[in-house]
Design a protein around this motif. Structure first.
Motif, PDB file in Angstrom:
ATOM      1  N   PHE A 221       0.826  -1.206   0.000  1.00 30.60           N
ATOM      2  CA  PHE A 221       0.000   0.000   0.000  1.00 30.60           C
ATOM      3  C   PHE A 221       0.866   1.265   0.000  1.00 30.60           C
ATOM      4  N   LEU A 222       2.058   1.174   0.626  1.00 29.33           N
ATOM      5  CA  LEU A 222       2.948   2.344   0.596  1.00 29.33           C
ATOM      6  C   LEU A 222       3.358   2.625  -0.850  1.00 29.33           C
ATOM      7  N   SER A 223       3.594   1.552  -1.600  1.00 29.31           N
ATOM      8  CA  SER A 223       3.945   1.715  -3.012  1.00 29.31           C
ATOM      9  C   SER A 223       2.770   2.333  -3.793  1.00 29.31           C
ATOM     10  N   MET A 224       1.568   1.806  -3.538  1.00 28.04           N
ATOM     11  CA  MET A 224       0.385   2.322  -4.239  1.00 28.04           C
ATOM     12  C   MET A 224       0.136   3.794  -3.871  1.00 28.04           C
ATOM     13  N   LEU A 225       0.283   4.119  -2.577  1.00 26.93           N
ATOM     14  CA  LEU A 225      -0.007   5.497  -2.141  1.00 26.93           C
ATOM     15  C   LEU A 225       0.976   6.482  -2.765  1.00 26.93           C
ATOM     16  N   GLU A 226       2.240   6.064  -2.894  1.00 29.40           N
ATOM     17  CA  GLU A 226       3.213   6.962  -3.526  1.00 29.40           C
ATOM     18  C   GLU A 226       2.796   7.245  -4.968  1.00 29.40           C
ATOM     19  N   VAL A 227       2.331   6.218  -5.658  1.00 24.76           N
ATOM     20  CA  VAL A 227       1.883   6.402  -7.044  1.00 24.76           C
ATOM     21  C   VAL A 227       0.659   7.327  -7.075  1.00 24.76           C
ATOM     22  N   LEU A 228      -0.276   7.107  -6.148  1.00 26.25           N
ATOM     23  CA  LEU A 228      -1.471   7.972  -6.111  1.00 26.25           C
ATOM     24  C   LEU A 228      -1.084   9.416  -5.807  1.00 26.25           C
ATOM     25  N   ALA A 229      -0.085   9.591  -4.916  1.00 25.41           N
ATOM     26  CA  ALA A 229       0.352  10.955  -4.567  1.00 25.41           C
ATOM     27  C   ALA A 229       0.954  11.638  -5.788  1.00 25.41           C
ATOM     28  N   ARG A 230       1.707  10.874  -6.586  1.00 26.14           N
ATOM     29  CA  ARG A 230       2.357  11.466  -7.760  1.00 26.14           C
ATOM     30  C   ARG A 230       1.368  11.769  -8.869  1.00 26.14           C
ATOM     31  N   GLN A 231       0.453  10.815  -9.128  1.00 23.60           N
ATOM     32  CA  GLN A 231      -0.407  11.007 -10.301  1.00 23.60           C
ATOM     33  C   GLN A 231      -1.706  11.715  -9.961  1.00 23.60           C
ATOM     34  N   GLY A 232      -2.019  11.819  -8.663  1.00 22.86           N
ATOM     35  CA  GLY A 232      -3.263  12.465  -8.249  1.00 22.86           C
ATOM     36  C   GLY A 232      -4.424  11.485  -8.350  1.00 22.86           C
ATOM     37  N   VAL A 233      -5.424  11.685  -7.513  1.00 22.22           N
ATOM     38  CA  VAL A 233      -6.574  10.781  -7.517  1.00 22.22           C
ATOM     39  C   VAL A 233      -7.812  11.595  -7.153  1.00 22.22           C
ATOM     40  N   ALA A 234      -8.870  11.386  -7.921  1.00 20.90           N
ATOM     41  CA  ALA A 234     -10.083  12.185  -7.713  1.00 20.90           C
ATOM     42  C   ALA A 234     -11.058  11.486  -6.760  1.00 20.90           C
ATOM     43  N   GLN A 235     -10.793  10.227  -6.417  1.00 22.01           N
ATOM     44  CA  GLN A 235     -11.720   9.436  -5.606  1.00 22.01           C
ATOM     45  C   GLN A 235     -11.249   9.402  -4.142  1.00 22.01           C
ATOM     46  N   PRO A 236     -12.182   9.228  -3.185  1.00 23.02           N
ATOM     47  CA  PRO A 236     -11.743   9.064  -1.799  1.00 23.02           C
ATOM     48  C   PRO A 236     -11.025   7.722  -1.598  1.00 23.02           C
ATOM     49  N   VAL A 237      -9.990   7.751  -0.777  1.00 21.74           N
ATOM     50  CA  VAL A 237      -9.205   6.540  -0.482  1.00 21.74           C
ATOM     51  C   VAL A 237      -9.113   6.410   1.031  1.00 21.74           C
ATOM     52  N   HIS A 238      -9.633   5.302   1.579  1.00 25.43           N
ATOM     53  CA  HIS A 238      -9.561   5.114   3.029  1.00 25.43           C
ATOM     54  C   HIS A 238      -8.759   3.850   3.328  1.00 25.43           C
ATOM     55  N   MET A 239      -7.870   3.953   4.310  1.00 31.31           N
ATOM     56  CA  MET A 239      -7.077   2.787   4.699  1.00 31.31           C
ATOM     57  C   MET A 239      -7.324   2.454   6.162  1.00 31.31           C
ATOM     58  N   ILE A 240      -7.404   1.139   6.435  1.00 28.66           N
ATOM     59  CA  ILE A 240      -7.423   0.680   7.831  1.00 28.66           C
ATOM     60  C   ILE A 240      -6.206  -0.224   7.996  1.00 28.66           C
ATOM     61  N   TYR A 241      -5.359   0.151   8.937  1.00 22.89           N
ATOM     62  CA  TYR A 241      -4.081  -0.544   9.137  1.00 22.89           C
ATOM     63  C   TYR A 241      -4.137  -1.180  10.530  1.00 22.89           C
ATOM     64  N   GLY A 242      -4.240  -2.510  10.555  1.00 20.68           N
ATOM     65  CA  GLY A 242      -4.371  -3.216  11.824  1.00 20.68           C
ATOM     66  C   GLY A 242      -3.139  -4.064  12.108  1.00 20.68           C
ATOM     67  N   VAL A 243      -2.748  -4.122  13.375  1.00 21.91           N
ATOM     68  CA  VAL A 243      -1.584  -4.927  13.772  1.00 21.91           C
ATOM     69  C   VAL A 243      -1.939  -5.715  15.026  1.00 21.91           C
ATOM     70  N   THR A 244      -1.020  -6.612  15.423  1.00 21.08           N
ATOM     71  CA  THR A 244      -1.276  -7.449  16.591  1.00 21.08           C
ATOM     72  C   THR A 244      -0.935  -6.717  17.892  1.00 21.08           C
ATOM     73  N   ARG A 245       0.301  -6.138  17.949  1.00 19.23           N
ATOM     74  CA  ARG A 245       0.772  -5.499  19.187  1.00 19.23           C
ATOM     75  C   ARG A 245       1.074  -4.024  18.912  1.00 19.23           C
ATOM     76  N   ASP A 246       1.163  -3.229  19.986  1.00 18.82           N
ATOM     77  CA  ASP A 246       1.425  -1.790  19.816  1.00 18.82           C
ATOM     78  C   ASP A 246       2.684  -1.541  18.985  1.00 18.82           C
ATOM     79  N   GLN A 247       3.770  -2.304  19.283  1.00 19.46           N
ATOM     80  CA  GLN A 247       5.046  -2.022  18.598  1.00 19.46           C
ATOM     81  C   GLN A 247       5.048  -2.452  17.132  1.00 19.46           C
ATOM     82  N   ASP A 248       4.000  -3.189  16.726  1.00 16.11           N
ATOM     83  CA  ASP A 248       3.924  -3.577  15.306  1.00 16.11           C
ATOM     84  C   ASP A 248       3.422  -2.441  14.416  1.00 16.11           C
ATOM     85  N   LEU A 249       2.941  -1.394  15.048  1.00 18.77           N
ATOM     86  CA  LEU A 249       2.413  -0.257  14.272  1.00 18.77           C
ATOM     87  C   LEU A 249       3.586   0.617  13.820  1.00 18.77           C
TER      88      LEU A 249
END
Ligand SMILES: Cc1cc2nc3c(=O)[nH]c(=O)nc-3n(C[C@H](O)[C@H](O)[C@H](O)COP(=O)(O)OP(=O)(O)OC[C@H]3O[C@@H](n4cnc5c(N)ncnc54)[C@H](O)[C@@H]3O)c2cc1C
Ligand code: FES
Length: 339
Positions: A221-249
């Motif tokens: 997703f970091l790769s995809m977001l960089e591409v979206l940042a460069r080329q621009g995007v007209a649609q809303p993009v929402h991400m949910i990033y879940g991990v197991t432990r606090d330090q995994d974030l």
């Protein structure tokens, strides 16, 4: 002379890129690159060269017959590669394995530029390539040979295509082959990569996106977001990033940067550990607002460890959530987990 970059995605997950001249047919460009795409007549008559165009602008050609490609098929994005002339970079799915086209994955050499550990959770591996930066689609992965082991491990690019320095986000697996090697890796060490691979890549964005990341499943997703940042995007993009432990974030600051760079990009994080001090406890499915689903008019991308991917798929099924498209990548381990 103008040329366009054509990604050919084969049935076995291999992707090869070919340069196609402004008035060149895709079949001819592939042949120049020693890739024998399926063909028979090369005249637009037999339909043997039919493939699916996933993205890009192109002319279908004037010289084919309806038996080879119907108007309905053309409307669905099917093309005859012996007739098709690209008018932009394109992504084409080829319905046979790469071996059937006498090609396979490309190999390239890289050198370790750095390994950044995030407590006991993960590493960011940075690699430099000696030659031209390898082409890939945002979301794809490569196999990295673990030096001295005769084995390889699959890792999704977390950097964007075209960058000389490639990045990977790699979970720390105690005693794991790659994890152990990374702990002693030094700058300048050579590594061999094979790829790019995979059908988990960003399609043209024509409706809202919901991105669901589990642990180091954040990488593509970091790769995809960089591409979206460069080329621009007209649609809303929402991400949910879940991990197991606090330090995994990890790398949340990069998501914050993307929230500034990409209008319409929002994200939330959550931690499954019941002992967490994080403001949102639970799994990604517990923190999925109804509005992020846009009543089903949404493209969903999901990546993470297999149990997380399965849990989300089952949740969608149980709740009757049917997005327009659903793409997922499971970070399946090479070896079965120890009992
Ligand atoms: C298409 C694809 C893309 C991938 N991309 C990424 C990526 O971008 N980032 C990333 O971190 N991983 C990714 N993976 C997983 C990665 O390929 C390795 O499986 C993982 O890094 C473990 O490798 P290792 O050599 O450290 O451990 P191994 O030596 O393979 O495993 C040692 C032991 O740990 C167990 N194990 C392996 N992984 C886990 C785990 N996650 N949790 C618990 N136990 C485990 C194994 O079953 C084995 O018993 C991807 C996998 C696939 C198939
Ligand atoms: S090869 Fe026969 S239609 Fe293209």
């Amino acid at each position: 002379m103008t040329s366009y970059r054509i990604a050919l995605n084969f049935e076995d997950g291999v992707t090869r890129f070919v340069d196609c001249g402004a008035n060149e047919k895709v079949l001819d460009a592939a042949f120049r690159s020693r890739i024998n795409l399926p063909m028979d007549c090369s005249d637009g008559v037999c339909g043997t060269c039919k493939c699916q165009a996933e993205s890009g602008a192109y002319d279908l050609g004037d010289d084919y017959i309806e038996d080879a490609l119907t108007a309905d098929e053309a409307g669905q994005g099917l093309v005859l590669t012996c007739q098709m002339v690209p008018r932009s970079d394109c992504v084409i799915t080829v319905p046979v394995p790469s071996t059937a086209c006498k090609t396979g994955t490309a190999q390239f050499d890289a050198q370790v530029a750095g390994v950044v550990p995030f407590s006991d959770a993960a590493y960011e591996l940075e690699l430099d390539v000696a030659q031209d930066a390898p082409a890939f689609l945002p979301g794809q992965y490569v196999n990295i040979a673990v030096p001295g082991s005769g084995q390889h491990r699959a890792y999704s690019f977390s950097s964007a295509p075209g960058e000389r320095r490639m990045r990977f986000l790699i979970k720390h697996v105690p005693g794991g082959l790659m994890s152990t090697w990374l702990q002693g890796a030094a700058s300048g060490q050579p590594l061999q990569l094979t790829g790019p691979l995979g059908s988990f890549y960003l399609r043209p964005v024509t409706r809202p996106l919901l991105l669901l990341a589990g642990g180091t499943g954040l990488a593509p997703f970091l790769s995809m977001l960089e591409v979206l940042a460069r080329q621009g995007v007209a649609q809303p993009v929402h991400m949910i990033y879940g991990v197991t432990r606090d330090q995994d974030l990890v790398l949340v600051h990069r998501l914050q940067d993307y929230a500034l760079r990409i209008p319409g990009f929002t994200f939330t994080t959550c931690v499954a550990d019941p002992q967490t001090t994080h403001e949102r406890q639970g799994y990604v499915t517990n923190h999925m607002p109804a509005q992020a689903l846009h009543g089903g008019n949404v493209d969903v991308y999901l990546c993470g460890p297999p149990p997380m991917v399965e849990a989300v798929r089952q949740h969608f099924h149980a709740e009757g959530i049917a997005p327009v498209s659903f793409h997922y990548e499971k970070f399946t381990p090479n070896q079965p987990a120890a009992a």
